[in-house]
Design a protein around this motif. Structure first.
Motif, PDB file in Angstrom:
ATOM      1  N   VAL A   9       1.308  -1.046   0.154  1.00  0.00           N
ATOM      2  CA  VAL A   9       0.154  -0.073   0.033  1.00  0.00           C
ATOM      3  C   VAL A   9       1.166   0.878  -0.048  1.00  0.00           C
ATOM      4  O   VAL A   9       0.308   1.972  -0.314  1.00  0.00           O
ATOM      5  CB  VAL A   9      -1.373   0.187   1.050  1.00  0.00           C
ATOM      6  CG1 VAL A   9      -1.634   1.369   1.380  1.00  0.00           C
ATOM      7  CG2 VAL A   9      -1.305  -1.229   0.919  1.00  0.00           C
ATOM      8  N   ARG A  28      -7.222   4.956   4.128  1.00  0.00           N
ATOM      9  CA  ARG A  28      -6.172   3.524   4.182  1.00  0.00           C
ATOM     10  C   ARG A  28      -6.009   4.289   6.103  1.00  0.00           C
ATOM     11  O   ARG A  28      -5.987   3.289   7.258  1.00  0.00           O
ATOM     12  CB  ARG A  28      -4.377   4.566   4.369  1.00  0.00           C
ATOM     13  CG  ARG A  28      -3.744   2.626   4.458  1.00  0.00           C
ATOM     14  CD  ARG A  28      -2.481   3.331   4.053  1.00  0.00           C
ATOM     15  NE  ARG A  28      -1.337   1.760   3.830  1.00  0.00           N
ATOM     16  CZ  ARG A  28       0.174   1.985   4.731  1.00  0.00           C
ATOM     17  NH1 ARG A  28       0.130   3.107   3.861  1.00  0.00           N
ATOM     18  NH2 ARG A  28       0.818   0.740   4.268  1.00  0.00           N
ATOM     19  N   GLU A  40      -4.057  -6.079   5.660  1.00  0.00           N
ATOM     20  CA  GLU A  40      -4.312  -4.622   4.794  1.00  0.00           C
ATOM     21  C   GLU A  40      -3.088  -5.612   3.949  1.00  0.00           C
ATOM     22  O   GLU A  40      -2.157  -5.695   3.782  1.00  0.00           O
ATOM     23  CB  GLU A  40      -2.932  -3.411   5.067  1.00  0.00           C
ATOM     24  CG  GLU A  40      -3.329  -2.640   4.196  1.00  0.00           C
ATOM     25  CD  GLU A  40      -2.774  -1.328   4.391  1.00  0.00           C
ATOM     26  OE1 GLU A  40      -3.670  -0.550   4.998  1.00  0.00           O
ATOM     27  OE2 GLU A  40      -1.117  -1.563   4.657  1.00  0.00           O
ATOM     28  N   MET A  42      -2.701  -5.918  -0.829  1.00  0.00           N
ATOM     29  CA  MET A  42      -3.403  -5.131  -2.145  1.00  0.00           C
ATOM     30  C   MET A  42      -3.512  -6.433  -2.724  1.00  0.00           C
ATOM     31  O   MET A  42      -3.472  -7.453  -2.643  1.00  0.00           O
ATOM     32  CB  MET A  42      -1.765  -5.603  -3.322  1.00  0.00           C
ATOM     33  CG  MET A  42      -1.227  -4.443  -2.282  1.00  0.00           C
ATOM     34  SD  MET A  42      -2.073  -2.566  -2.551  1.00  0.00           S
ATOM     35  CE  MET A  42      -1.913  -1.926  -4.521  1.00  0.00           C
ATOM     36  N   PRO A  47      -5.701  -1.274  -2.337  1.00  0.00           N
ATOM     37  CA  PRO A  47      -5.477  -1.710  -1.476  1.00  0.00           C
ATOM     38  C   PRO A  47      -6.566  -2.569  -0.494  1.00  0.00           C
ATOM     39  O   PRO A  47      -7.708  -2.196  -1.425  1.00  0.00           O
ATOM     40  CB  PRO A  47      -5.405  -0.693  -0.643  1.00  0.00           C
ATOM     41  CG  PRO A  47      -4.313   0.497  -1.919  1.00  0.00           C
ATOM     42  CD  PRO A  47      -5.260  -0.088  -3.418  1.00  0.00           C
TER      43      PRO A  47
END
Length: 121
Positions: A9, A28, A40, A42, A47
């Motif tokens: 991210v 975020r 968290e 990808m 994200p």
């Protein structure tokens, strides 16, 4: 930027247009603060926040807008009145300009998601 090849991210945020970076960083920050116990990651070039192997929240810088993906139909239904009249697809809340992002609404949606697992659309 529709789909990123960023590995994390931080790299994703570094490559988004400067005019959107602050809004996306704030999204975020809210996700990380409200989604305790989520990972968290990808996923699909954006994200995403995953619980028990399923992505429930994601966000992205699209060509024409900032997208906030809410993959929980139960939460969308619970917030039907507050979401009425907004630019929304099946699971995507769209904000045409960074200054249009309703961070209070997003925070409330995140809190509702975090409360209990639910069905992913």
């Amino acid at each position: 930027m529709v789909q990123s090849s960023a590995e994390d991210v931080d790299a994703y945020l570094a490559e988004v247009p400067e005019g959107r970076r602050d809004a996306l960083a704030r999204l975020r920050q809210l996700c990380r603060a409200e989604l305790k116990g989520f990972d968290e990651v990808m996923a699909y070039g954006m994200p995403a926040y995953v619980r028990e192997g399923a992505a429930e929240i994601a966000f992205a810088s699209q060509k024409q807008y900032i997208s906030f993906y809410l993959m929980r139909s139960d939460v969308r239904e619970a917030f039907e009145e507050r979401l009425a009249g907004r630019d929304m697809g099946k699971g995507c809340l769209r904000f045409r300009k960074p200054e249009d992002v309703d961070f209070d609404l997003v925070r409330d949606l995140l809190r509702a998601v975090a409360t209990t697992p639910g069905s992913i659309c």
